[in-house]
Scaffold this active site. Structure first.
Site, PDB file in Angstrom:
ATOM      1  N   HIS A   1      33.330  35.499  15.740  1.00  0.00           N
ATOM      2  CA  HIS A   1      33.039  35.609  17.171  1.00  0.00           C
ATOM      3  C   HIS A   1      32.401  34.357  17.781  1.00  0.00           C
ATOM      4  O   HIS A   1      32.425  34.176  18.987  1.00  0.00           O
ATOM      5  CB  HIS A   1      32.042  36.743  17.417  1.00  0.00           C
ATOM      6  CG  HIS A   1      32.608  38.103  17.229  1.00  0.00           C
ATOM      7  ND1 HIS A   1      33.864  38.457  17.643  1.00  0.00           N
ATOM      8  CD2 HIS A   1      32.069  39.217  16.678  1.00  0.00           C
ATOM      9  CE1 HIS A   1      34.071  39.728  17.350  1.00  0.00           C
ATOM     10  NE2 HIS A   1      33.006  40.210  16.753  1.00  0.00           N
TER      11      HIS A   1
ATOM     12  N   GLU B   1      30.926  37.536  21.102  1.00  0.00           N
ATOM     13  CA  GLU B   1      31.752  36.398  21.546  1.00  0.00           C
ATOM     14  C   GLU B   1      31.346  35.964  22.953  1.00  0.00           C
ATOM     15  O   GLU B   1      31.247  34.763  23.243  1.00  0.00           O
ATOM     16  CB  GLU B   1      33.244  36.763  21.525  1.00  0.00           C
ATOM     17  CG  GLU B   1      34.123  35.586  21.935  1.00  0.00           C
ATOM     18  CD  GLU B   1      35.583  35.958  22.142  1.00  0.00           C
ATOM     19  OE1 GLU B   1      36.119  36.769  21.372  1.00  0.00           O
ATOM     20  OE2 GLU B   1      36.184  35.430  23.095  1.00  0.00           O
TER      21      GLU B   1
ATOM     22  N   SER C   1      33.806  48.756  16.679  1.00  0.00           N
ATOM     23  CA  SER C   1      34.765  47.722  17.079  1.00  0.00           C
ATOM     24  C   SER C   1      35.371  47.999  18.453  1.00  0.00           C
ATOM     25  O   SER C   1      36.019  49.032  18.649  1.00  0.00           O
ATOM     26  CB  SER C   1      35.880  47.640  16.030  1.00  0.00           C
ATOM     27  OG  SER C   1      36.989  46.954  16.565  1.00  0.00           O
TER      28      SER C   1
HETATM   29  S1  SF4 Z   1      41.274  37.908  17.642  1.00  0.00           S
HETATM   30 FE1  SF4 Z   1      39.515  36.551  17.875  1.00  0.00          FE
HETATM   31  S2  SF4 Z   1      38.920  36.084  15.782  1.00  0.00           S
HETATM   32 FE2  SF4 Z   1      40.990  36.911  15.686  1.00  0.00          FE
HETATM   33  S3  SF4 Z   1      42.350  35.107  15.727  1.00  0.00           S
HETATM   34 FE3  SF4 Z   1      42.107  35.841  17.829  1.00  0.00          FE
HETATM   35  S4  SF4 Z   1      40.393  34.668  18.643  1.00  0.00           S
HETATM   36 FE4  SF4 Z   1      40.328  34.474  16.438  1.00  0.00          FE
END
Ligand code: SF4
Length: 293
Positions: free
Chosen positions: A74, A132, A230
């Site tokens: 993240h 994030e 999640s």
């Molecule tokens: S979902 Fe998030 S952690 Fe997974 S590849 Fe995409 S940007 Fe990266």
């Protein structure tokens, strides 16, 4: 009963890479701190904790010294790196390259415009309090405005330029709706301000929605495996349920009740799928239990 695990479900590249880094560190030293849950899946966290991973929070980070600390996919705000260095901790940076690039774009935008008049608004379309998003907001000295829903567009100041970015896991349609609302508000306010829309959604998540929908429509019953913490699991489960109402949320094989097992065994096709935070082994355990193994 034919049981199929969706081949596209499971960890995305960013999460896979952070977990590999953790495993490789743990193999060498047997001990590693991770700031926050490495993945929003309690069972995968437990597996890694058994290998020596210790999950810490920000208060812990301020008190530990000379330790190795993994930053998860993240990403983190600049203050985290600063605190870690103050205490001579070594950072193992597991930030996903896609998130890293987004952080850099936001930081570049902030630095390029921070002295402009009128002062611009950097807007992040994302979930308030999500790790994030905290990391992204940190690139702007915490000045960025967070909007969770397109309906919140009216909160913006239509006398100041707007630079819109998105958390990587938001939906493309929602981002487009937000951008449209902002454009309408600019017209309503008869404003001449600049609007820059940066579509920074990760395609490994965005594409997954359509792939999942196709998969679940082909099944009689769908078992969606995900962690309760999640947000990606909650969103993807919602899409699956919409495409196939016979979709059931499970955190793992232990959630398979006798009644559910019977319903699956009476069906022709049972599909197992999950979020970007769902490990394959957890879906395999569900499949094995269905098959009586
Ligand atoms: S979902 Fe998030 S952690 Fe997974 S590849 Fe995409 S940007 Fe990266």
């Amino acid at each position: 009963m034919q049981v199929t695990i969706d081949s596209k479900s499971g960890f995305c590249a960013g999460v896979t890479s952070a977990i590999r880094r953790a495993e490789s560190e743990l193999q060498q030293t047997g001990q590693l701190y991770c700031l926050g849950d490495i993945v929003h899946n309690g069972q995968e966290v437990k597996r890694l904790e058994q290998l020596g991973l210790e999950t810490i929070d920000y208060d812990d980070l301020r008190t530990i010294h000379h330790a190795r600390v993994l930053l998860r996919a993240h990403g983190e705000p600049p203050s985290t790196y600063w605190i870690a260095r103050q205490n001579s901790n070594t950072i193992i940076d597991g930030t996903c390259p896609v998130v890293k690039r987004l952080q850099e774009r936001i930081a570049d935008c902030y630095n390029a415009h921070k002295h402009d008049t009128p002062q611009p608004q950097i807007v992040i379309f994302g979930k308030r309090g999500h790790a994030e998003v905290i990391g992204l907001q940190g690139q702007t000295n915490d000045t960025a405005i967070i909007l969770e829903h397109p309906e919140e567009a009216q909160q913006l100041d239509y006398t100041r330029p707007i630079y819109l970015f998105s958390q990587t896991t938001k939906s493309v349609e929602e981002l487009n709706r937000l951008a449209e609302r902002i454009r309408s508000q600019i017209i309503n306010h008869k404003s001449q301000i600049a609007l820059e829309v940066h579509d920074t959604i990760c395609r490994s998540v965005a594409n997954r929605v359509e792939q999942l929908k196709t998969f679940v429509r082909e099944q009689d019953i769908v078992l969606f495996v995900g962690g309760t913490k999640s947000s990606n699991a909650a969103v993807l489960f919602g899409h699956c349920k919409e495409a196939n109402p016979n979709t059931i949320f499970l955190t793992g094989a232990d959630d398979l009740t006798d009644e559910l097992l019977q319903a699956c065994r009476n069906a022709d096709k049972v599909g197992i799928c999950g979020a970007t935070s769902t490990p394959l082994w957890l879906m395999e355990q569900v499949r094995d239990k269905l098959n009586g193994n």
